[in-house]
Motif scaffolding. Structure first.
Motif, PDB file in Angstrom:
ATOM      1  N   HIS A  19       0.664  -1.222  -0.105  1.00 43.67           N
ATOM      2  CA  HIS A  19       0.003  -0.015  -0.106  1.00 43.67           C
ATOM      3  C   HIS A  19       0.856   1.214   0.086  1.00 43.67           C
ATOM      4  O   HIS A  19       0.617   2.120  -0.703  1.00 43.67           O
ATOM      5  CB  HIS A  19      -0.828  -0.015   1.024  1.00 43.67           C
ATOM      6  N   LEU A  20       1.993   1.269   0.814  1.00 42.69           N
ATOM      7  CA  LEU A  20       3.084   2.402   0.968  1.00 42.69           C
ATOM      8  C   LEU A  20       3.576   2.757  -0.537  1.00 42.69           C
ATOM      9  O   LEU A  20       3.617   3.587  -0.988  1.00 42.69           O
ATOM     10  CB  LEU A  20       3.891   1.994   2.024  1.00 42.69           C
ATOM     11  N   GLU A  21       3.787   1.618  -1.252  1.00 40.83           N
ATOM     12  CA  GLU A  21       4.481   1.834  -2.653  1.00 40.83           C
ATOM     13  C   GLU A  21       3.656   2.318  -3.432  1.00 40.83           C
ATOM     14  O   GLU A  21       3.753   3.187  -4.039  1.00 40.83           O
ATOM     15  CB  GLU A  21       5.095   0.305  -2.877  1.00 40.83           C
ATOM     16  N   LYS A  22       2.075   1.908  -3.502  1.00 36.68           N
ATOM     17  CA  LYS A  22       1.387   2.743  -4.246  1.00 36.68           C
ATOM     18  C   LYS A  22       1.285   4.218  -3.874  1.00 36.68           C
ATOM     19  O   LYS A  22       0.765   5.214  -4.504  1.00 36.68           O
ATOM     20  CB  LYS A  22      -0.072   2.036  -4.152  1.00 36.68           C
ATOM     21  N   ILE A  23       1.281   4.695  -2.573  1.00 40.13           N
ATOM     22  CA  ILE A  23       1.184   5.794  -2.195  1.00 40.13           C
ATOM     23  C   ILE A  23       2.466   6.675  -2.870  1.00 40.13           C
ATOM     24  O   ILE A  23       2.165   8.015  -3.192  1.00 40.13           O
ATOM     25  CB  ILE A  23       1.157   6.089  -0.859  1.00 40.13           C
ATOM     26  N   ILE A  24       3.417   6.135  -2.657  1.00 45.35           N
ATOM     27  CA  ILE A  24       4.751   6.817  -3.524  1.00 45.35           C
ATOM     28  C   ILE A  24       4.288   7.103  -4.949  1.00 45.35           C
ATOM     29  O   ILE A  24       4.861   8.057  -5.050  1.00 45.35           O
ATOM     30  CB  ILE A  24       6.005   5.836  -2.894  1.00 45.35           C
ATOM     31  N   GLU A  25       3.647   6.000  -5.487  1.00 49.58           N
ATOM     32  CA  GLU A  25       3.312   6.477  -6.928  1.00 49.58           C
ATOM     33  C   GLU A  25       2.619   7.523  -7.029  1.00 49.58           C
ATOM     34  O   GLU A  25       2.756   8.277  -8.000  1.00 49.58           O
ATOM     35  CB  GLU A  25       2.772   5.168  -7.519  1.00 49.58           C
ATOM     36  N   MET A  26       1.548   7.578  -5.965  1.00 49.93           N
ATOM     37  CA  MET A  26       0.620   8.669  -6.000  1.00 49.93           C
ATOM     38  C   MET A  26       1.444  10.073  -5.782  1.00 49.93           C
ATOM     39  O   MET A  26       0.974  11.225  -6.451  1.00 49.93           O
ATOM     40  CB  MET A  26      -0.597   8.640  -4.933  1.00 49.93           C
TER      41      MET A  26
END
Length: 88
Positions: A19-26
């Motif tokens: 989930h954190l990796e997806k937030i970094i993408e965001m």
């Protein structure tokens, strides 16, 4: 062979990591701060819940069994409990 007692906790942390990796993408995509903050709150909550699960598992299994023992083992377990409990 049964799962290690902390396998569920590891799975929770792996999900939070994804989930954190997806937030970094965001963040890299320039998504709205409100959306990012909301998602960060979700990850923070997931990590907090994993920490609580770890501590409660420790209390219910390791510590409870050890405290039943007498003498210095019980005292050492109590010291360990006090160290861990401050993170609740």
């Amino acid at each position: 062979m049964p799962d290690h007692p902390h396998s569920a906790i590891a799975r929770r942390l792996k999900r939070a990591n994804g989930h954190l990796e997806k937030i970094i993408e965001m963040v890299e995509q320039g998504r709205a701060c409100a959306q990012i903050a909301q998602q960060l709150q979700a990850v923070e909550s997931a990590i907090e819940n994993a920490k609580k699960a770890l501590i409660h598992d420790h209390i219910s299994h390791s510590l409870e069994q050890t405290l039943r023992a007498s003498g210095s083992t019980g005292r050492a377990a109590l010291r360990d409990f006090k160290l861990v409990a401050k993170y609740l």
